[in-house]
Design a protein around this motif. Structure first.
Motif, PDB file in Angstrom:
ATOM      1  N   PRO A  73       0.809  -1.225   0.000  1.00 49.63           N
ATOM      2  CA  PRO A  73       0.000   0.000   0.000  1.00 49.63           C
ATOM      3  C   PRO A  73       0.838   1.270   0.000  1.00 49.63           C
ATOM      4  O   PRO A  73       1.874   1.354   0.674  1.00 49.63           O
ATOM      5  N   GLY A  74       0.369   2.237  -0.769  1.00 47.00           N
ATOM      6  CA  GLY A  74       0.948   3.574  -0.774  1.00 47.00           C
ATOM      7  C   GLY A  74      -0.170   4.532  -0.411  1.00 47.00           C
ATOM      8  O   GLY A  74      -0.734   4.461   0.677  1.00 47.00           O
ATOM      9  N   LEU A  75      -0.534   5.442  -1.318  1.00 44.15           N
ATOM     10  CA  LEU A  75      -1.698   6.284  -1.087  1.00 44.15           C
ATOM     11  C   LEU A  75      -2.983   5.455  -1.136  1.00 44.15           C
ATOM     12  O   LEU A  75      -3.986   5.824  -0.540  1.00 44.15           O
ATOM     13  N   ALA A  76      -2.946   4.352  -1.856  1.00 47.17           N
ATOM     14  CA  ALA A  76      -4.078   3.405  -1.860  1.00 47.17           C
ATOM     15  C   ALA A  76      -3.889   2.398  -0.735  1.00 47.17           C
ATOM     16  O   ALA A  76      -2.819   1.795  -0.608  1.00 47.17           O
ATOM     17  N   GLU A  77      -4.922   2.243   0.081  1.00 47.32           N
ATOM     18  CA  GLU A  77      -4.816   1.285   1.183  1.00 47.32           C
ATOM     19  C   GLU A  77      -5.132  -0.139   0.736  1.00 47.32           C
ATOM     20  O   GLU A  77      -4.741  -1.102   1.396  1.00 47.32           O
ATOM     21  N   SER A  78      -5.843  -0.267  -0.412  1.00 41.32           N
ATOM     22  CA  SER A  78      -6.177  -1.605  -0.911  1.00 41.32           C
ATOM     23  C   SER A  78      -6.533  -1.511  -2.386  1.00 41.32           C
ATOM     24  O   SER A  78      -6.788  -0.419  -2.922  1.00 41.32           O
ATOM     25  N   TRP A  79      -6.544  -2.674  -3.046  1.00 40.69           N
ATOM     26  CA  TRP A  79      -6.938  -2.762  -4.442  1.00 40.69           C
ATOM     27  C   TRP A  79      -7.382  -4.183  -4.746  1.00 40.69           C
ATOM     28  O   TRP A  79      -7.034  -5.121  -4.028  1.00 40.69           O
ATOM     29  N   GLN A  80      -8.159  -4.321  -5.799  1.00 43.12           N
ATOM     30  CA  GLN A  80      -8.591  -5.648  -6.228  1.00 43.12           C
ATOM     31  C   GLN A  80      -8.843  -5.630  -7.730  1.00 43.12           C
ATOM     32  O   GLN A  80      -9.164  -4.586  -8.317  1.00 43.12           O
ATOM     33  N   ARG A  81      -8.696  -6.803  -8.317  1.00 44.44           N
ATOM     34  CA  ARG A  81      -8.975  -6.955  -9.737  1.00 44.44           C
ATOM     35  C   ARG A  81     -10.436  -7.352  -9.876  1.00 44.44           C
ATOM     36  O   ARG A  81     -10.843  -8.426  -9.426  1.00 44.44           O
ATOM     37  N   ARG A  88      -9.656  -1.903  -9.206  1.00 40.17           N
ATOM     38  CA  ARG A  88     -10.172  -0.811  -8.379  1.00 40.17           C
ATOM     39  C   ARG A  88      -9.244  -0.559  -7.202  1.00 40.17           C
ATOM     40  O   ARG A  88      -8.778  -1.501  -6.552  1.00 40.17           O
ATOM     41  N   PHE A  89      -8.991   0.725  -6.941  1.00 38.25           N
ATOM     42  CA  PHE A  89      -8.085   1.145  -5.882  1.00 38.25           C
ATOM     43  C   PHE A  89      -8.842   2.028  -4.899  1.00 38.25           C
ATOM     44  O   PHE A  89      -9.588   2.931  -5.309  1.00 38.25           O
ATOM     45  N   THR A  90      -8.656   1.771  -3.612  1.00 36.19           N
ATOM     46  CA  THR A  90      -9.300   2.558  -2.563  1.00 36.19           C
ATOM     47  C   THR A  90      -8.246   3.370  -1.830  1.00 36.19           C
ATOM     48  O   THR A  90      -7.284   2.808  -1.282  1.00 36.19           O
ATOM     49  N   LEU A  91      -8.402   4.687  -1.828  1.00 34.07           N
ATOM     50  CA  LEU A  91      -7.441   5.567  -1.176  1.00 34.07           C
ATOM     51  C   LEU A  91      -7.558   5.479   0.342  1.00 34.07           C
ATOM     52  O   LEU A  91      -8.650   5.259   0.893  1.00 34.07           O
ATOM     53  N   ALA A  92      -6.442   5.669   1.023  1.00 30.29           N
ATOM     54  CA  ALA A  92      -6.471   5.804   2.478  1.00 30.29           C
ATOM     55  C   ALA A  92      -7.251   7.071   2.834  1.00 30.29           C
ATOM     56  O   ALA A  92      -7.284   8.037   2.065  1.00 30.29           O
ATOM     57  N   ALA A  93      -7.867   7.075   3.997  1.00 32.11           N
ATOM     58  CA  ALA A  93      -8.695   8.214   4.412  1.00 32.11           C
ATOM     59  C   ALA A  93      -7.823   9.349   4.940  1.00 32.11           C
ATOM     60  O   ALA A  93      -6.744   9.135   5.506  1.00 32.11           O
ATOM     61  N   GLY A  94      -8.311  10.577   4.743  1.00 30.00           N
ATOM     62  CA  GLY A  94      -7.698  11.741   5.374  1.00 30.00           C
ATOM     63  C   GLY A  94      -6.431  12.260   4.735  1.00 30.00           C
ATOM     64  O   GLY A  94      -5.720  13.071   5.346  1.00 30.00           O
TER      65      GLY A  94
END
Length: 502
Positions: A73-81, A88-94
Protein backbone atom coordinates in the motif's frame (compact mmCIF):
# COMPACT_ATOMS: atom_id res chain seq x y z
CA UNK A 1 29.43 53.20 15.32
CA UNK A 2 31.11 49.77 15.28
CA UNK A 3 34.36 49.19 17.13
CA UNK A 4 37.38 47.74 15.34
CA UNK A 5 36.85 44.53 17.28
CA UNK A 6 33.25 44.36 16.08
CA UNK A 7 34.35 44.65 12.45
CA UNK A 8 36.93 41.92 13.07
CA UNK A 9 34.33 39.53 14.51
CA UNK A 10 31.89 40.28 11.71
CA UNK A 11 34.57 39.78 9.06
CA UNK A 12 35.66 36.48 10.58
CA UNK A 13 32.06 35.24 10.71
CA UNK A 14 31.53 36.14 7.07
CA UNK A 15 34.78 34.45 6.09
CA UNK A 16 33.98 31.21 7.90
CA UNK A 17 30.41 31.14 6.59
CA UNK A 18 31.49 31.78 3.00
CA UNK A 19 34.10 29.01 3.13
CA UNK A 20 31.63 26.40 4.38
CA UNK A 21 33.78 26.02 7.48
CA UNK A 22 31.20 24.02 9.41
CA UNK A 23 30.53 21.51 6.66
CA UNK A 24 26.90 22.58 6.43
CA UNK A 25 27.14 24.53 3.17
CA UNK A 26 25.32 27.82 2.67
CA UNK A 27 22.54 27.18 5.20
CA UNK A 28 23.49 25.85 8.61
CA UNK A 29 19.99 24.47 9.26
CA UNK A 30 19.53 22.75 5.90
CA UNK A 31 20.91 19.53 4.50
CA UNK A 32 23.00 20.45 1.45
CA UNK A 33 22.56 17.84 -1.29
CA UNK A 34 24.11 17.48 -4.75
CA UNK A 35 22.37 15.18 -7.23
CA UNK A 36 23.54 14.27 -10.69
CA UNK A 37 20.51 14.56 -12.94
CA UNK A 38 18.67 17.90 -13.20
CA UNK A 39 15.08 18.42 -14.34
CA UNK A 40 15.14 18.26 -18.13
CA UNK A 41 11.46 18.41 -19.11
CA UNK A 42 10.00 21.24 -17.00
CA UNK A 43 8.98 18.69 -14.33
CA UNK A 44 6.60 16.87 -16.67
CA UNK A 45 5.13 13.80 -14.91
CA UNK A 46 5.36 11.88 -18.19
CA UNK A 47 9.15 12.37 -18.25
CA UNK A 48 12.05 11.14 -16.15
CA UNK A 49 11.62 14.34 -14.09
CA UNK A 50 8.90 12.39 -12.27
CA UNK A 51 11.59 10.12 -10.83
CA UNK A 52 13.49 13.18 -9.59
CA UNK A 53 10.40 14.40 -7.71
CA UNK A 54 10.02 10.97 -6.14
CA UNK A 55 13.71 10.75 -5.17
CA UNK A 56 13.49 14.16 -3.51
CA UNK A 57 10.63 12.92 -1.32
CA UNK A 58 8.05 15.23 -2.92
CA UNK A 59 5.60 12.87 -4.64
CA UNK A 60 4.08 9.48 -3.84
CA UNK A 61 2.18 6.81 -5.75
CA UNK A 62 -0.90 4.70 -5.13
CA UNK A 63 1.26 1.61 -4.63
CA UNK A 64 4.81 0.96 -3.44
CA UNK A 65 6.43 -1.54 -5.80
CA UNK A 66 9.51 -3.25 -4.39
CA UNK A 67 12.52 -4.87 -6.00
CA UNK A 68 11.08 -8.24 -4.94
CA UNK A 69 8.32 -7.82 -7.51
CA UNK A 70 5.63 -7.33 -4.88
CA UNK A 71 3.26 -4.41 -4.31
CA UNK A 72 2.44 -2.75 -0.98
CA UNK A 73 0.00 0.00 0.00
CA UNK A 74 0.95 3.57 -0.77
CA UNK A 75 -1.70 6.28 -1.09
CA UNK A 76 -4.08 3.41 -1.86
CA UNK A 77 -4.82 1.28 1.18
CA UNK A 78 -6.18 -1.61 -0.91
CA UNK A 79 -6.94 -2.76 -4.44
CA UNK A 80 -8.59 -5.65 -6.23
CA UNK A 81 -8.98 -6.95 -9.74
CA UNK A 82 -12.66 -6.72 -10.58
CA UNK A 83 -12.44 -7.97 -14.19
CA UNK A 84 -9.69 -9.26 -16.50
CA UNK A 85 -9.07 -5.68 -17.67
CA UNK A 86 -10.15 -3.62 -14.63
CA UNK A 87 -8.70 -2.90 -11.20
CA UNK A 88 -10.17 -0.81 -8.38
CA UNK A 89 -8.09 1.14 -5.88
CA UNK A 90 -9.30 2.56 -2.56
CA UNK A 91 -7.44 5.57 -1.18
CA UNK A 92 -6.47 5.80 2.48
CA UNK A 93 -8.70 8.21 4.41
CA UNK A 94 -7.70 11.74 5.37
CA UNK A 95 -4.88 12.29 2.88
CA UNK A 96 -3.93 15.84 1.90
CA UNK A 97 -1.61 17.34 -0.67
CA UNK A 98 1.08 19.80 0.35
CA UNK A 99 -1.18 22.43 -1.27
CA UNK A 100 -3.76 21.75 1.44
CA UNK A 101 -6.24 20.10 -0.94
CA UNK A 102 -7.69 16.68 -0.08
CA UNK A 103 -6.35 13.72 -2.03
CA UNK A 104 -9.30 12.40 -4.01
CA UNK A 105 -9.93 9.59 -6.44
CA UNK A 106 -10.55 12.23 -9.10
CA UNK A 107 -7.08 13.72 -8.55
CA UNK A 108 -5.57 10.23 -8.79
CA UNK A 109 -7.51 9.42 -11.96
CA UNK A 110 -6.56 12.77 -13.52
CA UNK A 111 -2.89 12.14 -12.71
CA UNK A 112 -2.96 8.77 -14.49
CA UNK A 113 -4.93 10.13 -17.45
CA UNK A 114 -2.51 13.04 -17.80
CA UNK A 115 0.49 10.79 -18.38
CA UNK A 116 -1.09 7.98 -20.41
CA UNK A 117 -2.43 10.53 -22.90
CA UNK A 118 0.77 12.59 -23.04
CA UNK A 119 2.44 12.95 -26.46
CA UNK A 120 5.16 10.57 -25.24
CA UNK A 121 3.61 8.32 -22.54
CA UNK A 122 6.00 6.92 -19.94
CA UNK A 123 7.37 3.44 -20.55
CA UNK A 124 5.70 1.86 -17.52
CA UNK A 125 2.19 2.77 -18.69
CA UNK A 126 2.52 3.16 -22.44
CA UNK A 127 0.00 0.95 -24.24
CA UNK A 128 -1.25 -0.68 -21.03
CA UNK A 129 -3.76 1.72 -19.44
CA UNK A 130 -6.92 2.57 -21.37
CA UNK A 131 -8.46 4.96 -18.86
CA UNK A 132 -8.79 5.85 -15.17
CA UNK A 133 -12.12 6.92 -13.65
CA UNK A 134 -13.15 8.14 -10.20
CA UNK A 135 -16.09 6.15 -8.82
CA UNK A 136 -16.43 8.14 -5.60
CA UNK A 137 -14.21 10.29 -3.37
CA UNK A 138 -11.88 7.44 -2.43
CA UNK A 139 -12.33 4.80 -5.17
CA UNK A 140 -11.00 4.78 -8.70
CA UNK A 141 -11.18 2.22 -11.47
CA UNK A 142 -8.31 1.68 -13.89
CA UNK A 143 -9.10 -0.14 -17.12
CA UNK A 144 -6.29 -1.77 -19.09
CA UNK A 145 -6.01 -2.45 -22.80
CA UNK A 146 -5.64 -6.17 -22.10
CA UNK A 147 -5.27 -8.48 -19.10
CA UNK A 148 -2.44 -7.10 -16.98
CA UNK A 149 -1.58 -9.01 -13.79
CA UNK A 150 0.99 -6.42 -12.65
CA UNK A 151 -0.96 -3.17 -13.01
CA UNK A 152 -0.47 -2.33 -9.29
CA UNK A 153 3.30 -2.55 -9.78
CA UNK A 154 3.04 -0.32 -12.85
CA UNK A 155 1.21 2.28 -10.78
CA UNK A 156 4.19 2.30 -8.43
CA UNK A 157 6.24 3.97 -11.16
CA UNK A 158 7.16 7.58 -10.43
CA UNK A 159 5.22 8.76 -13.49
CA UNK A 160 2.00 7.59 -11.84
CA UNK A 161 2.44 9.84 -8.79
CA UNK A 162 -0.75 11.52 -7.62
CA UNK A 163 -0.43 15.28 -8.14
CA UNK A 164 -2.30 18.18 -6.57
CA UNK A 165 -4.81 19.94 -8.86
CA UNK A 166 -3.51 23.33 -7.64
CA UNK A 167 -0.08 22.55 -9.09
CA UNK A 168 -1.39 21.88 -12.60
CA UNK A 169 -1.24 24.93 -14.85
CA UNK A 170 -3.96 25.64 -17.45
CA UNK A 171 -1.75 24.21 -20.20
CA UNK A 172 -1.35 20.94 -18.24
CA UNK A 173 2.24 21.55 -17.13
CA UNK A 174 3.28 21.23 -13.50
CA UNK A 175 4.38 23.91 -11.04
CA UNK A 176 6.40 21.91 -8.50
CA UNK A 177 6.41 24.80 -6.00
CA UNK A 178 2.60 24.81 -5.59
CA UNK A 179 2.33 21.92 -3.14
CA UNK A 180 2.41 19.33 -5.91
CA UNK A 181 2.78 16.14 -3.89
CA UNK A 182 2.02 14.24 -0.71
CA UNK A 183 5.56 13.27 0.30
CA UNK A 184 7.52 14.30 3.40
CA UNK A 185 9.12 17.28 1.60
CA UNK A 186 7.58 20.06 -0.46
CA UNK A 187 9.38 22.28 -2.96
CA UNK A 188 9.33 25.97 -2.06
CA UNK A 189 11.48 27.34 -4.90
CA UNK A 190 13.19 26.14 -8.08
CA UNK A 191 16.03 27.81 -9.96
CA UNK A 192 15.83 26.22 -13.41
CA UNK A 193 18.13 23.23 -13.73
CA UNK A 194 20.48 24.56 -11.05
CA UNK A 195 18.80 24.10 -7.67
CA UNK A 196 15.65 23.52 -5.65
CA UNK A 197 14.69 24.34 -2.07
CA UNK A 198 12.67 21.92 0.03
CA UNK A 199 11.00 22.16 3.42
CA UNK A 200 9.38 19.59 5.65
CA UNK A 201 5.71 18.88 4.98
CA UNK A 202 4.28 18.50 8.48
CA UNK A 203 1.03 16.99 7.19
CA UNK A 204 2.69 13.89 5.79
CA UNK A 205 0.67 10.77 6.55
CA UNK A 206 3.72 8.94 7.91
CA UNK A 207 4.67 11.72 10.31
CA UNK A 208 7.02 14.67 9.84
CA UNK A 209 10.49 14.30 8.39
CA UNK A 210 13.52 14.67 10.65
CA UNK A 211 14.95 17.38 8.41
CA UNK A 212 13.32 20.82 8.40
CA UNK A 213 14.91 22.02 5.16
CA UNK A 214 16.96 20.71 2.25
CA UNK A 215 18.94 22.67 -0.32
CA UNK A 216 19.34 20.64 -3.53
CA UNK A 217 21.90 21.45 -6.20
CA UNK A 218 21.91 19.74 -9.60
CA UNK A 219 25.56 18.95 -10.34
CA UNK A 220 26.12 16.65 -13.36
CA UNK A 221 29.93 16.76 -13.01
CA UNK A 222 31.08 13.95 -10.72
CA UNK A 223 34.32 15.67 -9.71
CA UNK A 224 32.41 18.79 -8.67
CA UNK A 225 30.11 16.68 -6.49
CA UNK A 226 32.99 14.86 -4.83
CA UNK A 227 35.06 18.02 -4.35
CA UNK A 228 32.03 19.79 -2.91
CA UNK A 229 31.52 16.98 -0.40
CA UNK A 230 35.17 17.04 0.61
CA UNK A 231 35.23 20.82 1.03
CA UNK A 232 32.03 20.91 3.10
CA UNK A 233 29.89 22.55 0.46
CA UNK A 234 27.67 19.45 0.32
CA UNK A 235 26.54 17.05 3.02
CA UNK A 236 25.23 14.30 0.71
CA UNK A 237 25.91 13.40 -2.94
CA UNK A 238 24.75 10.63 -5.27
CA UNK A 239 26.42 8.58 -8.01
CA UNK A 240 30.05 8.43 -6.90
CA UNK A 241 32.34 7.06 -9.67
CA UNK A 242 34.61 4.17 -8.78
CA UNK A 243 37.68 6.25 -9.65
CA UNK A 244 36.84 8.80 -6.94
CA UNK A 245 35.74 6.45 -4.22
CA UNK A 246 39.23 6.32 -2.72
CA UNK A 247 39.29 10.08 -2.14
CA UNK A 248 36.13 9.84 -0.05
CA UNK A 249 37.14 6.77 1.93
CA UNK A 250 40.47 8.37 2.78
CA UNK A 251 38.67 11.17 4.65
CA UNK A 252 37.60 10.14 8.18
CA UNK A 253 34.80 12.74 8.14
CA UNK A 254 33.12 11.13 5.13
CA UNK A 255 31.24 7.91 4.46
CA UNK A 256 30.36 6.03 1.27
CA UNK A 257 27.73 3.33 0.85
CA UNK A 258 26.90 1.06 -2.08
CA UNK A 259 23.83 -0.88 -3.13
CA UNK A 260 23.54 -3.64 -5.71
CA UNK A 261 21.49 -2.50 -8.68
CA UNK A 262 19.32 -4.47 -11.13
CA UNK A 263 21.71 -3.18 -13.77
CA UNK A 264 24.10 -5.32 -15.79
CA UNK A 265 26.90 -4.33 -18.11
CA UNK A 266 27.27 -6.90 -20.88
CA UNK A 267 29.17 -7.46 -24.07
CA UNK A 268 26.13 -7.54 -26.34
CA UNK A 269 26.72 -9.55 -29.52
CA UNK A 270 25.05 -9.29 -32.91
CA UNK A 271 23.76 -12.85 -33.03
CA UNK A 272 21.93 -12.32 -36.33
CA UNK A 273 24.80 -11.28 -38.59
CA UNK A 274 28.57 -10.94 -38.77
CA UNK A 275 31.08 -13.09 -36.90
CA UNK A 276 28.95 -13.58 -33.79
CA UNK A 277 26.12 -15.19 -35.72
CA UNK A 278 28.41 -18.24 -35.36
CA UNK A 279 27.81 -19.73 -31.88
CA UNK A 280 31.38 -21.07 -31.87
CA UNK A 281 32.74 -17.51 -31.91
CA UNK A 282 30.29 -16.41 -29.24
CA UNK A 283 31.55 -19.26 -27.07
CA UNK A 284 35.13 -18.28 -27.83
CA UNK A 285 34.50 -14.69 -26.78
CA UNK A 286 32.91 -15.86 -23.56
CA UNK A 287 35.87 -18.11 -22.78
CA UNK A 288 38.33 -15.30 -23.46
CA UNK A 289 36.93 -12.80 -20.94
CA UNK A 290 37.96 -12.77 -17.28
CA UNK A 291 34.79 -11.39 -15.71
CA UNK A 292 36.06 -11.64 -12.14
CA UNK A 293 39.17 -9.77 -13.25
CA UNK A 294 37.04 -6.94 -14.64
CA UNK A 295 35.46 -6.43 -11.23
CA UNK A 296 38.66 -6.63 -9.22
CA UNK A 297 40.68 -4.57 -11.69
CA UNK A 298 38.63 -1.99 -13.58
CA UNK A 299 35.90 -1.63 -10.94
CA UNK A 300 38.22 -1.94 -7.93
CA UNK A 301 35.95 -4.58 -6.40
CA UNK A 302 32.81 -2.44 -6.73
CA UNK A 303 30.45 -4.85 -8.44
CA UNK A 304 29.72 -8.55 -8.95
CA UNK A 305 31.10 -10.69 -11.75
CA UNK A 306 28.18 -11.92 -13.88
CA UNK A 307 27.33 -15.31 -15.33
CA UNK A 308 23.67 -14.43 -16.04
CA UNK A 309 21.86 -11.20 -16.88
CA UNK A 310 19.97 -11.08 -13.58
CA UNK A 311 22.12 -10.46 -10.53
CA UNK A 312 21.96 -10.20 -6.73
CA UNK A 313 19.59 -7.20 -6.68
CA UNK A 314 16.60 -9.29 -7.80
CA UNK A 315 15.05 -12.39 -6.19
CA UNK A 316 14.81 -14.29 -9.49
CA UNK A 317 18.56 -14.39 -10.00
CA UNK A 318 20.06 -17.81 -10.65
CA UNK A 319 23.48 -16.23 -10.46
CA UNK A 320 26.53 -18.44 -10.10
CA UNK A 321 30.15 -17.31 -10.16
CA UNK A 322 31.27 -17.22 -13.80
CA UNK A 323 33.71 -19.92 -14.86
CA UNK A 324 37.37 -19.03 -15.01
CA UNK A 325 38.46 -17.78 -18.41
CA UNK A 326 40.03 -20.25 -20.81
CA UNK A 327 42.16 -18.21 -23.23
CA UNK A 328 43.69 -21.32 -24.82
CA UNK A 329 40.27 -22.77 -25.70
CA UNK A 330 39.16 -19.39 -27.01
CA UNK A 331 42.24 -19.16 -29.22
CA UNK A 332 41.73 -22.67 -30.61
CA UNK A 333 38.11 -21.92 -31.53
CA UNK A 334 38.96 -18.64 -33.27
CA UNK A 335 41.81 -20.32 -35.16
CA UNK A 336 39.53 -23.13 -36.27
CA UNK A 337 36.82 -20.78 -37.56
CA UNK A 338 39.19 -18.26 -39.13
CA UNK A 339 41.68 -20.71 -40.57
CA UNK A 340 44.48 -19.04 -38.64
CA UNK A 341 43.68 -15.49 -39.77
CA UNK A 342 42.48 -12.86 -37.24
CA UNK A 343 38.72 -12.34 -37.27
CA UNK A 344 37.91 -8.61 -37.42
CA UNK A 345 35.18 -7.26 -35.12
CA UNK A 346 34.01 -3.77 -34.16
CA UNK A 347 32.90 -3.08 -30.58
CA UNK A 348 30.96 0.04 -29.66
CA UNK A 349 30.58 1.74 -26.31
CA UNK A 350 29.79 5.15 -24.84
CA UNK A 351 31.43 7.41 -22.23
CA UNK A 352 28.19 8.54 -20.55
CA UNK A 353 28.88 5.93 -17.87
CA UNK A 354 32.54 6.51 -16.97
CA UNK A 355 33.51 2.87 -16.32
CA UNK A 356 32.41 1.58 -19.73
CA UNK A 357 35.37 2.75 -21.87
CA UNK A 358 37.82 1.18 -19.41
CA UNK A 359 35.87 -2.10 -19.37
CA UNK A 360 35.76 -2.08 -23.17
CA UNK A 361 39.52 -1.60 -23.43
CA UNK A 362 40.22 -4.63 -21.23
CA UNK A 363 37.63 -6.79 -23.02
CA UNK A 364 39.09 -5.80 -26.40
CA UNK A 365 42.56 -6.76 -25.22
CA UNK A 366 41.37 -10.19 -24.05
CA UNK A 367 39.54 -10.80 -27.32
CA UNK A 368 42.60 -9.68 -29.24
CA UNK A 369 44.73 -12.28 -27.50
CA UNK A 370 42.13 -14.90 -28.49
CA UNK A 371 42.59 -14.07 -32.18
CA UNK A 372 40.02 -11.34 -32.88
CA UNK A 373 41.19 -8.14 -34.57
CA UNK A 374 39.27 -5.59 -32.51
CA UNK A 375 38.33 -2.03 -33.39
CA UNK A 376 36.63 0.12 -30.73
CA UNK A 377 34.10 2.81 -31.60
CA UNK A 378 33.24 5.22 -28.78
CA UNK A 379 30.38 7.71 -29.14
CA UNK A 380 27.71 9.22 -26.84
CA UNK A 381 24.90 6.81 -26.03
CA UNK A 382 22.42 8.62 -28.27
CA UNK A 383 24.77 8.19 -31.24
CA UNK A 384 26.00 4.67 -30.62
CA UNK A 385 22.57 3.11 -29.95
CA UNK A 386 21.30 3.37 -33.56
CA UNK A 387 24.50 1.81 -34.81
CA UNK A 388 24.09 -1.15 -32.45
CA UNK A 389 20.40 -1.61 -33.18
CA UNK A 390 20.90 -1.42 -36.94
CA UNK A 391 23.41 -4.29 -36.82
CA UNK A 392 26.26 -2.07 -38.03
CA UNK A 393 28.42 -3.07 -35.06
CA UNK A 394 29.45 -6.61 -34.15
CA UNK A 395 29.28 -6.05 -30.40
CA UNK A 396 28.77 -3.39 -27.77
CA UNK A 397 29.68 -2.92 -24.12
CA UNK A 398 26.42 -1.52 -22.82
CA UNK A 399 24.76 -1.06 -19.41
CA UNK A 400 21.07 -1.89 -18.98
CA UNK A 401 18.81 -1.36 -15.96
CA UNK A 402 16.34 -4.25 -16.04
CA UNK A 403 13.80 -2.67 -13.67
CA UNK A 404 14.01 0.97 -14.68
CA UNK A 405 10.24 1.47 -14.68
CA UNK A 406 8.50 -1.57 -13.18
CA UNK A 407 10.02 -4.07 -10.67
CA UNK A 408 9.16 -6.95 -12.96
CA UNK A 409 11.43 -8.41 -15.63
CA UNK A 410 8.78 -9.13 -18.28
CA UNK A 411 9.06 -5.77 -20.04
CA UNK A 412 12.86 -5.94 -20.12
CA UNK A 413 12.96 -9.47 -21.48
CA UNK A 414 10.37 -8.65 -24.15
CA UNK A 415 12.11 -5.43 -25.18
CA UNK A 416 15.66 -6.76 -25.27
CA UNK A 417 15.38 -10.42 -26.20
CA UNK A 418 12.03 -11.31 -27.78
CA UNK A 419 11.75 -11.72 -31.54
CA UNK A 420 9.68 -8.52 -31.75
CA UNK A 421 11.59 -6.57 -29.11
CA UNK A 422 12.20 -2.88 -29.62
CA UNK A 423 15.67 -2.71 -28.06
CA UNK A 424 17.40 -5.86 -29.23
CA UNK A 425 21.06 -5.07 -28.68
CA UNK A 426 21.86 -8.74 -29.35
CA UNK A 427 19.49 -9.14 -32.32
CA UNK A 428 18.39 -12.32 -30.59
CA UNK A 429 15.28 -14.30 -31.56
CA UNK A 430 14.18 -17.57 -30.02
CA UNK A 431 10.66 -19.04 -30.34
CA UNK A 432 11.38 -20.92 -27.11
CA UNK A 433 11.99 -17.68 -25.22
CA UNK A 434 8.92 -16.06 -26.76
CA UNK A 435 6.84 -19.02 -25.62
CA UNK A 436 8.11 -18.51 -22.06
CA UNK A 437 7.20 -14.82 -22.14
CA UNK A 438 3.75 -15.66 -23.51
CA UNK A 439 2.97 -17.41 -20.21
CA UNK A 440 3.33 -14.20 -18.17
CA UNK A 441 0.02 -12.38 -18.87
CA UNK A 442 -1.80 -15.20 -17.10
CA UNK A 443 0.51 -15.24 -14.05
CA UNK A 444 0.05 -12.77 -11.19
CA UNK A 445 1.91 -14.59 -8.40
CA UNK A 446 5.40 -13.00 -8.01
CA UNK A 447 7.02 -16.36 -7.18
CA UNK A 448 5.67 -18.01 -10.33
CA UNK A 449 6.70 -15.03 -12.45
CA UNK A 450 10.17 -15.21 -10.90
CA UNK A 451 10.49 -18.83 -12.01
CA UNK A 452 9.73 -17.84 -15.61
CA UNK A 453 12.35 -15.10 -15.39
CA UNK A 454 14.95 -17.60 -14.13
CA UNK A 455 14.20 -20.01 -16.96
CA UNK A 456 14.48 -17.20 -19.49
CA UNK A 457 17.82 -16.11 -18.06
CA UNK A 458 19.17 -19.67 -18.21
CA UNK A 459 18.05 -19.94 -21.84
CA UNK A 460 19.87 -16.70 -22.72
CA UNK A 461 23.03 -18.04 -21.11
CA UNK A 462 22.72 -21.38 -22.91
CA UNK A 463 22.33 -19.68 -26.30
CA UNK A 464 24.99 -17.05 -25.50
CA UNK A 465 22.70 -14.14 -26.27
CA UNK A 466 25.43 -11.72 -25.27
CA UNK A 467 27.94 -12.07 -22.46
CA UNK A 468 26.97 -10.53 -19.10
CA UNK A 469 30.11 -9.00 -17.61
CA UNK A 470 29.34 -7.31 -14.28
CA UNK A 471 26.36 -6.51 -12.09
CA UNK A 472 26.67 -2.89 -11.09
CA UNK A 473 26.39 -0.98 -7.85
CA UNK A 474 25.31 2.55 -7.07
CA UNK A 475 27.38 4.54 -4.62
CA UNK A 476 26.42 7.59 -2.60
CA UNK A 477 28.50 9.49 -0.08
CA UNK A 478 27.83 11.81 2.84
CA UNK A 479 29.37 13.59 5.78
CA UNK A 480 29.63 11.64 9.02
CA UNK A 481 26.79 13.64 10.60
CA UNK A 482 24.25 12.45 8.03
CA UNK A 483 22.08 9.47 8.97
CA UNK A 484 19.28 7.40 7.47
CA UNK A 485 19.97 7.61 3.72
CA UNK A 486 18.27 4.56 2.17
CA UNK A 487 20.13 2.06 0.00
CA UNK A 488 17.43 1.60 -2.62
CA UNK A 489 18.21 -0.82 -5.50
CA UNK A 490 15.44 0.78 -7.59
CA UNK A 491 16.97 4.26 -7.06
CA UNK A 492 13.54 5.71 -6.25
CA UNK A 493 14.19 6.67 -2.62
CA UNK A 494 16.88 9.14 -1.65
CA UNK A 495 15.46 11.88 0.59
CA UNK A 496 13.05 10.19 2.98
CA UNK A 497 11.59 11.32 6.30
CA UNK A 498 14.26 9.23 8.07
CA UNK A 499 17.24 11.18 6.72
CA UNK A 500 18.74 13.47 9.34
CA UNK A 501 21.69 15.76 9.91
CA UNK A 502 23.16 15.30 13.38
Amino acid sequence: MRSAGGFLVLGLALLLGGCGFTGGGADEDALEVAVTIPPRAAWSPASDDALLLQRLGVTETLVHAGADGGARPGLAESWQRTAPTEWRFTLAAGLRFQSGEPVTAQAAADSIERVVHAPAPPRALNGTVERATALDERTLAVRTTGPDPILPQRLGAANAAVLAPAAIRPDGSVDPAKGVGTGPFEITAVDGDRSAQLRRYDGHRGGPAKLARVEVRFVPDASARVNGLRSGEFDLIDKVPVAQLGEIRADPALRADAVDLPRTTALHLNTAGGPFADPRLRAAARAAIDRAGLVSGVLQGQGVAASRYFGPAVPWSSQHPPPAPDPAAARRAVTEVGGGAPIPITIGTYPDRPELPALTTVVADELGRAGFAVRIVQEPAGSIEPRILSGELDAAVYSRNQLVDVPDAAAHLASDFSCRGGFGLDHFCSPELDALLAELPAISDPARRAEVFRRADDLLADRIAGIPLVHEQQRFAYRDAVRGVPADPLEREFLTKEVELG
